[in-house]
Design an enzyme around this catalytic site. Structure first.
Site, PDB file in Angstrom:
ATOM      1  N   PHE A 141     -32.413   8.642  18.874  1.00  0.00           N
ATOM      2  CA  PHE A 141     -32.782   8.756  17.466  1.00  0.00           C
ATOM      3  C   PHE A 141     -31.592   8.320  16.635  1.00  0.00           C
ATOM      4  CE2 PHE A 141     -33.103  10.634  13.302  1.00  0.00           C
ATOM      5  CZ  PHE A 141     -34.391  10.285  12.943  1.00  0.00           C
ATOM      6  N   ASP A 226     -22.720   6.995  18.137  1.00  0.00           N
ATOM      7  CA  ASP A 226     -23.403   7.587  16.988  1.00  0.00           C
ATOM      8  C   ASP A 226     -23.095   9.081  16.995  1.00  0.00           C
ATOM      9  OD1 ASP A 226     -25.125   8.785  15.198  1.00  0.00           O
ATOM     10  OD2 ASP A 226     -26.847   7.530  15.711  1.00  0.00           O
ATOM     11  N   LYS A 255     -23.990  12.846   7.752  1.00  0.00           N
ATOM     12  CA  LYS A 255     -24.364  14.250   7.641  1.00  0.00           C
ATOM     13  C   LYS A 255     -23.215  15.141   7.181  1.00  0.00           C
ATOM     14  CE  LYS A 255     -28.313  13.883  10.748  1.00  0.00           C
ATOM     15  NZ  LYS A 255     -29.310  13.740   9.674  1.00  0.00           N
TER      16      LYS A 255
END
Length: 401
Positions: A141, A226, A255
């Site tokens: 994801f 990531d 984030k």
């Protein structure tokens, strides 16, 4: 109708149904706790998918944002501003890298990394134009843009959004042999999550990240990590890659970099990689804006103390010990994760992940499901041990039925 019901009904009527949130309407929050419009308090065990690593309403971050709000919030990159150089310098230092390309969201960081890897491949590695390939992992994801969902294996993410962007090879996560076999002279990068969050907090086999690092060096391929969910303290270290002593060629961050206050993301790498860009080839109006830089600089300072990494490590050990006891009781099939991050596979006969999350909500704990009967546990790193234990007790009660 209650205040909650009215708010949800209005949202359902006027917003696209691209999310399926739990039926709670949050009004205020502080630390690891949120309060809804009815005045009910809930323990946050999700932390905005790691965007809220430092908790809600963190005073250091709020004060940094407020001070910058009164000075200047946006210049665009058409002009320099006085927070930008410090942000880039400090973030590069935190990562042990040389250069930073700031964006706003994690998906933008991933898109930027794809463009960077291709440009590096053509300009530096010498791959023929239009032939660059990037290897990714199944069950990944990395966001929901058109390019990113083109290499997703999740039918919900892909269906009805084609035609898809070419140039990606998908291999099983954790399988170094498959990765090696997929590499060709046109491979420019490997893009993986050190821990797959959306897939259920999947931790790769020991030695996998080190093996990826060795393989990419051997084949002159960029290793892009990531760390948008796994980085910045979540796993007990600044970066999840550190658990295997690995430094990738490129970090993707987002984030928690914005402290749950503003969206901030970045691609961080060496001058040899990010130096391929020339003015006009990539950009973002809001990327690296003064407000984002001010908040992110405070985040970097907070991580510099090591306090949050230590808390995540110590409380994470406790979390996994307690969840491990549940795994032996017949209600939980498996527990995975690292630091204050866990995926809990519930026995399907006890309910779906959504149903378990709803029952937890009734007991004033907010968590979120993923992929069937799996729930994710990822509280803010500022959570107290007593609050964490209380939240785990509510999970035990839910599983007891």
């Amino acid at each position: 109708m209650s205040t909650t019901e009215n708010a949800i009904a209005s949202a359902e009527a006027h917003s696209a149904h691209n999310y399926h949130p739990l039926p709670v309407v949050v009004a205020t929050a502080d630390g690891a706790w949120m309060t809804d419009v009815e005045g009910r308090r809930y323990l946050d065990m999700l932390a905005g998918y790691s965007a809220l690593n430092f908790g809600h309403n963190n005073r250091r971050l709020i004060d940094a944002a407020r001070a910058q709000l009164e000075r200047v919030t946006l210049t665009s990159r058409a002009f320099h501003h006085d927070r930008f150089a410090d942000f880039c310098t400090r973030l590069a230092e935190l990562c042990g890298m040389e250069m930073v390309l700031p964006m706003n969201t994690g998906a933008e960081a991933v898109e930027t990394a794809v463009k960077t890897a291709r440009k590096w491949g053509y300009r530096v590695k010498g791959v023929p134009d239009g032939m660059a390939k990037i290897i990714v992992a199944a069950d990944n994801f990395h966001g929901r843009t058109t390019t990113v969902i083109s290499f997703s294996t999740d039918p919900e993410a892909r269906a009805d959004f084609g035609p898809y962007t070419p140039g990606f090879e998908i291999v099983p996560y954790g399988d170094l042999t498959a990765m090696r076999e997929a590499m060709t002279e046109n491979t420019v990068a490997v893009l993986i999550e050190p821990i797959q969050g959306e897939a259920g907090v999947l931790v790769p086999p020991p030695g996998y990240l080190a093996g990826v690092r060795e393989l990419t060096r051997e084949r002159d391929v960029l290793f892009i990590a990531d760390e948008i969910q796994s980085g910045l303290g979540r796993t007990g270290k600044t970066f999840a890659c550190e658990h295997e002593g690995v430094v990738p060629d490129v970090y993707l961050l987002g984030k928690a970099l914005g402290g749950g206050v503003v969206p901030v993301a970045a691609v961080v790498s060496s001058a040899a990689v990010l130096g391929v860009y020339r003015p006009g080839e990539h950009g973002s109006t809001f990327g690296g804006n003064p407000l984002a830089c001010a908040v992110a600089l405070e985040v970097i300072d907070m991580l510099g103390t090591g306090e949050y990494q230590q808390r995540a490590a110590e409380l994470g050990d406790h979390l996994h010990h307690e969840l491990g006891l549940l795994a032996g009781g017949g209600a939980v099939r498996a527990v995975r994760g690292r630091g204050l991050w866990a995926g809990v596979d519930i026995e399907p006969e006890l309910g779906t992940g959504r149903e378990i999350s709803e029952r937890l909500m009734e007991r004033r704990v907010l968590a979120k499901d993923t992929h069937g009967s799996t729930i994710r546990i990822a509280p803010p790193l500022v959570i107290g041990k007593e609050d964490l234990d209380w939240g785990l007790e509510q999970l035990r009660e839910v599983l007891r039925g």
